[in-house]
Enzyme design. Structure first.
Site, PDB file in Angstrom:
ATOM      1  N   LYS A   4     -85.105  -4.110 -37.464  1.00 49.44           N
ATOM      2  CA  LYS A   4     -85.589  -5.274 -36.702  1.00 49.44           C
ATOM      3  C   LYS A   4     -86.402  -6.093 -37.697  1.00 49.44           C
ATOM      4  O   LYS A   4     -87.618  -5.962 -37.808  1.00 49.44           O
ATOM      5  CB  LYS A   4     -86.412  -4.816 -35.490  1.00 49.44           C
ATOM      6  CG  LYS A   4     -86.739  -5.962 -34.532  1.00 49.44           C
ATOM      7  CD  LYS A   4     -87.217  -5.434 -33.194  1.00 49.44           C
ATOM      8  CE  LYS A   4     -87.881  -6.522 -32.364  1.00 49.44           C
ATOM      9  NZ  LYS A   4     -87.016  -7.643 -31.996  1.00 49.44           N
TER      10      LYS A   4
HETATM   11  N1  PMP Z   1     -81.145  -7.120 -29.708  1.00 51.65           N
HETATM   12  C1  PMP Z   1     -81.959  -7.950 -30.400  1.00 51.65           C
HETATM   13  C2  PMP Z   1     -81.368  -8.811 -31.464  1.00 51.65           C
HETATM   14  C3  PMP Z   1     -83.332  -7.994 -30.114  1.00 51.65           C
HETATM   15  O1  PMP Z   1     -84.131  -8.826 -30.791  1.00 51.65           O
HETATM   16  C4  PMP Z   1     -83.853  -7.178 -29.091  1.00 51.65           C
HETATM   17  C5  PMP Z   1     -85.329  -7.241 -28.751  1.00 51.65           C
HETATM   18  N2  PMP Z   1     -86.063  -6.413 -29.562  1.00 51.65           N
HETATM   19  C6  PMP Z   1     -82.982  -6.331 -28.401  1.00 51.65           C
HETATM   20  C7  PMP Z   1     -81.628  -6.329 -28.733  1.00 51.65           C
HETATM   21  C8  PMP Z   1     -83.488  -5.407 -27.337  1.00 51.65           C
HETATM   22  O2  PMP Z   1     -84.279  -4.409 -27.926  1.00 51.65           O
HETATM   23  P1  PMP Z   1     -85.459  -3.704 -27.135  1.00 51.65           P
HETATM   24  O3  PMP Z   1     -84.857  -3.205 -25.875  1.00 51.65           O
HETATM   25  O4  PMP Z   1     -85.896  -2.616 -28.040  1.00 51.65           O
HETATM   26  O5  PMP Z   1     -86.491  -4.743 -26.887  1.00 51.65           O
END
Ligand code: PMP
Length: 321
Positions: free
Chosen positions: A166
């Site tokens: 991320k």
């Molecule tokens: N995909 C992307 C590109 C994101 O930025 C996020 C948000 N973090 C998610 C999926 C969903 O991840 P999470 O459930 O961990 O927030």
């Protein structure tokens, strides 16, 4: 340790110009003084890593999973964080407590500093900050539904970009896709992957309901969302079949429901993908309710307690990711 007055910033104040405190490299510092140098490596070369977390009733949902993902994202980008996941958990709790936050958003971020602008900068000091602010539900009266625009931008292959991390390096793409979707009058973008298969939205994972079962792309070119994992477990608890597989865009024609999952979106129904419209369906509604119960109650991932709260989660198309 410098402690700033724990004033809760209003949700509408400009983000950098608020009262309160941000945890920066081990100390709580006054919000406006949490700065970085313009020659920071992370600003120029995009290797910063971050998390998006939600506090409910003063507790961050799945806090440790988020802290661990931050550590793993940094490792993926070639550097080690100077704090362990447990230490980041403690820092986050400190920030949330200092802000007197009940329901809010938490943004941990880590980057290489301004010691050198060499692309390869193993000795550049790594900085870590954690900020938290109130983030009320925008559509408290129920789900509004997200309208998606299929983007011309695609999620890169795992050998083209660090897709498991991320990292800011990935979010230029999401930002472009999101701008394009908004220009098209839509709430968010649907990105395909490098092979033209369904991938995810700019900040949320994608689920289709096909013949009553949930289908979602494997976390190969998409972020392995913590909400995605939570929702898969909740769906299995509800007796639903969950299939992780590659999905062709044509399968959107057959889907009876489509929804997105993410820390910011929670479980958010999709009411349109381009010209195709979808109803607010039973499966998405049941999972949205189960998710709301989880974040407020039994399984906060941070020892949280509290009664279940009814109602479906709110849409947050313009929020952070
Ligand atoms: N995909 C992307 C590109 C994101 O930025 C996020 C948000 N973090 C998610 C999926 C969903 O991840 P999470 O459930 O961990 O927030």
């Amino acid at each position: 340790m410098t402690r700033a007055t724990p004033v809760i910033p209003g949700p509408d104040a400009p983000l950098a110009d608020r009262d309160g405190a941000i945890w920066l490299d081990g100390d709580l510092v006054p919000w406006r003084e949490a700065r970085l140098h313009v020659l920071s490596h992370g600003l120029h070369y995009g290797g910063s890593v971050f998390e998006g977390e939600r506090a409910y009733d003063g507790r961050v949902f799945k806090l440790h999973e988020h802290s661990a993902r931050l550590v793993a994202s940094a490792r993926e980008m070639g550097y080690a964080l100077p704090w362990s996941a447990d230490e980041l958990d403690a820092a986050t709790r400190e920030v949330v407590a200092a802000a007197g936050l009940t329901d809010g958003y938490v943004r941990p971020v880590a980057w290489r500093g301004g010691d050198t602008l060499r692309l390869v900068a193993p000795d550049s000091r790594v900085h870590v900050a954690v900020a938290a602010w109130p983030w009320p539900r925008i559509f408290a009266d129920g789900p509004r539904g997200i309208r998606l625009h299929t983007s011309r931008w695609r999620r890169p292959a795992p050998d083209t970009a660090p897709v498991r991390a991320k990292t800011a390096a990935q979010y230029a793409l999401g930002s472009l896709a999101g701008q394009e979707a908004e220009a098209a009058g839509r709430d968010d973008a649907l990105l395909l992957d490098h092979r033209g298969r369904l991938a995810e939205a700019t900040g949320a994972n994608l689920f289709l309901v096909l013949d009553g079962a949930l289908h979602t792309p494997p976390p190969e070119c998409v972020l392995d969302g913590i909400t995605r994992r939570t929702v898969i477990a909740l769906a299995q608890d509800l007796g639903l079949t969950v299939v992780e597989r590659h999905l062709a865009p044509a399968e959107l024609e057959r889907a009876t429901e489509v929804f997105l999952t993410g820390t910011a979106y929670e479980v958010q129904p999709v009411t349109a993908v381009d010209a195709r419209e979808y109803p607010l369906g039973e499966v998405g509604t049941a999972l949205a309710e189960a998710y709301t119960r989880a974040v407020r109650g039994g399984d906060s991932g941070d020892g949280g307690v509290g009664g279940p709260v009814g109602g479906a989660p709110a849409a947050v198309p313009d929020g952070p990711r």
